[in-house]
Design a protein around this motif. Structure first.
Motif, PDB file in Angstrom:
ATOM      1  N   UNK A 108      39.121  74.738  14.100  1.00  0.00           N
ATOM      2  CA  UNK A 108      40.465  75.136  14.476  1.00  0.00           C
ATOM      3  C   UNK A 108      41.107  74.139  15.435  1.00  0.00           C
ATOM      4  N   UNK A 109      40.288  73.628  16.382  1.00  0.00           N
ATOM      5  CA  UNK A 109      40.812  72.637  17.323  1.00  0.00           C
ATOM      6  C   UNK A 109      41.222  71.365  16.588  1.00  0.00           C
ATOM      7  N   UNK A 110      40.413  70.962  15.616  1.00  0.00           N
ATOM      8  CA  UNK A 110      40.741  69.777  14.846  1.00  0.00           C
ATOM      9  C   UNK A 110      42.036  69.980  14.065  1.00  0.00           C
ATOM     10  N   UNK A 111      42.219  71.189  13.543  1.00  0.00           N
ATOM     11  CA  UNK A 111      43.436  71.488  12.801  1.00  0.00           C
ATOM     12  C   UNK A 111      44.647  71.480  13.721  1.00  0.00           C
ATOM     13  N   UNK A 112      44.431  71.913  14.991  1.00  0.00           N
ATOM     14  CA  UNK A 112      45.536  71.950  15.945  1.00  0.00           C
ATOM     15  C   UNK A 112      46.015  70.547  16.297  1.00  0.00           C
ATOM     16  N   UNK A 113      45.065  69.640  16.547  1.00  0.00           N
ATOM     17  CA  UNK A 113      45.429  68.286  16.949  1.00  0.00           C
ATOM     18  C   UNK A 113      45.770  67.399  15.753  1.00  0.00           C
ATOM     19  N   UNK A 114      45.258  67.766  14.572  1.00  0.00           N
ATOM     20  CA  UNK A 114      45.548  66.998  13.359  1.00  0.00           C
ATOM     21  C   UNK A 114      46.009  67.948  12.253  1.00  0.00           C
ATOM     22  N   UNK A 115      47.213  68.523  12.410  1.00  0.00           N
ATOM     23  CA  UNK A 115      47.691  69.521  11.448  1.00  0.00           C
ATOM     24  C   UNK A 115      47.831  68.946  10.045  1.00  0.00           C
ATOM     25  N   UNK A 116      47.444  69.771   9.061  1.00  0.00           N
ATOM     26  CA  UNK A 116      47.563  69.384   7.656  1.00  0.00           C
ATOM     27  C   UNK A 116      48.904  69.874   7.125  1.00  0.00           C
ATOM     28  N   UNK A 117      49.553  69.035   6.358  1.00  0.00           N
ATOM     29  CA  UNK A 117      50.848  69.415   5.783  1.00  0.00           C
ATOM     30  C   UNK A 117      50.674  70.593   4.822  1.00  0.00           C
ATOM     31  N   UNK A 118      51.534  71.606   4.980  1.00  0.00           N
ATOM     32  CA  UNK A 118      51.492  72.774   4.113  1.00  0.00           C
ATOM     33  C   UNK A 118      52.564  72.640   3.041  1.00  0.00           C
ATOM     34  N   UNK A 119      52.169  72.911   1.809  1.00  0.00           N
ATOM     35  CA  UNK A 119      53.084  72.831   0.677  1.00  0.00           C
ATOM     36  C   UNK A 119      53.373  74.220   0.136  1.00  0.00           C
ATOM     37  N   UNK A 120      54.541  74.383  -0.456  1.00  0.00           N
ATOM     38  CA  UNK A 120      54.924  75.683  -1.010  1.00  0.00           C
ATOM     39  C   UNK A 120      55.594  75.498  -2.365  1.00  0.00           C
ATOM     40  N   UNK A 121      55.149  76.297  -3.323  1.00  0.00           N
ATOM     41  CA  UNK A 121      55.728  76.270  -4.662  1.00  0.00           C
ATOM     42  C   UNK A 121      56.223  77.670  -4.990  1.00  0.00           C
ATOM     43  N   UNK A 122      57.463  77.773  -5.459  1.00  0.00           N
ATOM     44  CA  UNK A 122      58.036  79.073  -5.804  1.00  0.00           C
ATOM     45  C   UNK A 122      58.500  79.059  -7.254  1.00  0.00           C
ATOM     46  N   UNK A 123      58.186  80.131  -7.976  1.00  0.00           N
ATOM     47  CA  UNK A 123      58.648  80.282  -9.357  1.00  0.00           C
ATOM     48  C   UNK A 123      59.854  81.209  -9.356  1.00  0.00           C
ATOM     49  N   UNK A 124      60.893  80.827 -10.068  1.00  0.00           N
ATOM     50  CA  UNK A 124      62.096  81.647 -10.146  1.00  0.00           C
ATOM     51  C   UNK A 124      61.835  82.957 -10.859  1.00  0.00           C
ATOM     52  N   UNK A 125      62.845  83.809 -10.880  1.00  0.00           N
ATOM     53  CA  UNK A 125      62.684  85.143 -11.469  1.00  0.00           C
ATOM     54  C   UNK A 125      62.451  85.089 -12.977  1.00  0.00           C
ATOM     55  N   UNK A 126      62.792  83.962 -13.615  1.00  0.00           N
ATOM     56  CA  UNK A 126      62.607  83.868 -15.068  1.00  0.00           C
ATOM     57  C   UNK A 126      61.796  82.643 -15.471  1.00  0.00           C
TER      58      UNK A 126
END
Length: 339
Positions: A108-126
């Motif tokens: 957790x400490x490593x993640x705090x000092x070296x945060x990993x980029x978070x990605x997000x994918x969204x699918x539309x309603x159709x």
């Protein structure tokens, strides 16, 4: 015995003699407290195997309490001595707590000092979307769903977050379990294929097509209340009770397998079953009237087909007719000659 061994002895002793109390005070007055740090780390190291990586804060509290209880501030001493005593106890507290915290939460400490980029994918309603994760795992997102995942998986677990419905094909890696977090449930797997449905505040469900997974409620502690499910089984989260329910789900698993493979194939299946699959896949309403209700269907349709095209494939083989009821937003199949 050396300093480190003596510290171990003192921290495990029930009572200290006057000489032992004086020794600890002299030790705390020294500039180098590395032995205490090492002892604390070893104590935590022993504990980690016993509690399986769950931090027992009582251990650090016991060590600090031992020092506080055994070393009593002498009566009628100078204020400067009291301040000195308190500062040394505070230093010891920091050493013990930091040693334990760093050991248990180094990821957790490593993640705090070296945060990993978070990605997000969204699918539309159709729309439906396919996502390739950094570890090679594949995710098929259903309409209205959102998946959040790191650009690179780090730490002991491969964690993603899902709001909606998705089919997962997880790359096997026993050293780093794959975990899906949703609002109500957490699903852990080493390598398998399964579907997770958890739209917002709706009830959540996991259906296993291949392999084996473990499911637990998000409100419970890790490892508690887990339910294990395998091929053709499912787990449903009951919002009313807050509990998980295990069910047999052969039809559900078959539906997800067909949908994932891109083609619904039927070899002598009741029309009611075919219509149920179509309603679910296309998110629509279909009514069977007349003889067609009793027919058995042999045929198929592709997931890439538009609804009207798929309906024609199904009805033409039975000499049935399909009509769209725009007012009720549904389709009606009538007539038909069963083979």
């Amino acid at each position: 015995m050396n300093t480190k061994e003596y510290l171990k002895y003192l921290l495990n002793a029930k009572d200290w003699t006057q000489e032992e109390k004086k020794w600890m005070l002299r030790y705390l007055d020294a500039n180098d407290l590395s032995e205490l740090e090492a002892v604390a780390a070893e104590e935590f190291n022993t504990d980690i195997h016993a509690v399986k990586n769950i931090l027992d804060r009582k251990l650090s509290e016991n060590i600090l309490d031992k020092i506080h209880q055994q070393i009593q501030t002498p009566p009628a001493v100078h204020t400067r001595v009291v301040r000195w005593y308190r500062s040394k106890i505070a230093a010891a507290a920091l050493i013990v707590l930091i040693a334990g915290t760093v050991y248990f939460f180094k990821d957790n400490l490593n993640s705090f000092f070296n945060p990993v980029e978070m990605l997000q994918v969204a699918a539309g309603t159709r729309e439906r979307k396919k996502v390739q994760l950094p570890d090679g795992s594949a995710v098929a997102l259903e309409p209205g769903s959102t998946l959040e995942y790191p650009a690179t998986f780090e730490g002991k677990e491969r964690v993603v977050k899902l709001d909606g419905e998705a089919f997962f094909e997880v790359t096997k890696n026993p050293e780093h379990p794959f975990v899906i977090h949703t609002r109500f449930i957490h699903t852990t797997v080493l390598g398998t294929s399964f579907s997770v449905r958890a739209y917002g505040a709706q009830e959540a469900q996991v259906v296993v097509v291949t392999g084996r997974v473990k499911v637990q409620t998000a409100a419970q502690g890790k490892g508690s209340g887990e339910i294990e499910v395998t091929v053709n089984q499912s787990v449903v989260y009951n919002k009313a009770t807050g509990q998980l329910e295990k069910r047999e789900a052969a039809e559900e698993a078959l539906f997800y397998e067909r949908r994932h493979n891109g083609k619904f194939i039927y070899d002598g299946v009741a029309m009611a079953t075919v219509v149920k699959d179509m309603e679910r896949f296309y998110n629509t309403s279909i009514v069977l009237n007349g003889n067609v209700k009793h027919c058995i269907f042999y045929g198929s349709f592709y997931t890439s087909d538009e609804l009207e095209k798929a309906l024609r494939f199904v009805t033409v083989t039975l000499n049935a007719k399909v009509k769209k009821d725009s007012l009720a937003n549904r389709y009606i199949i009538t007539g038909g000659a069963c083979h």
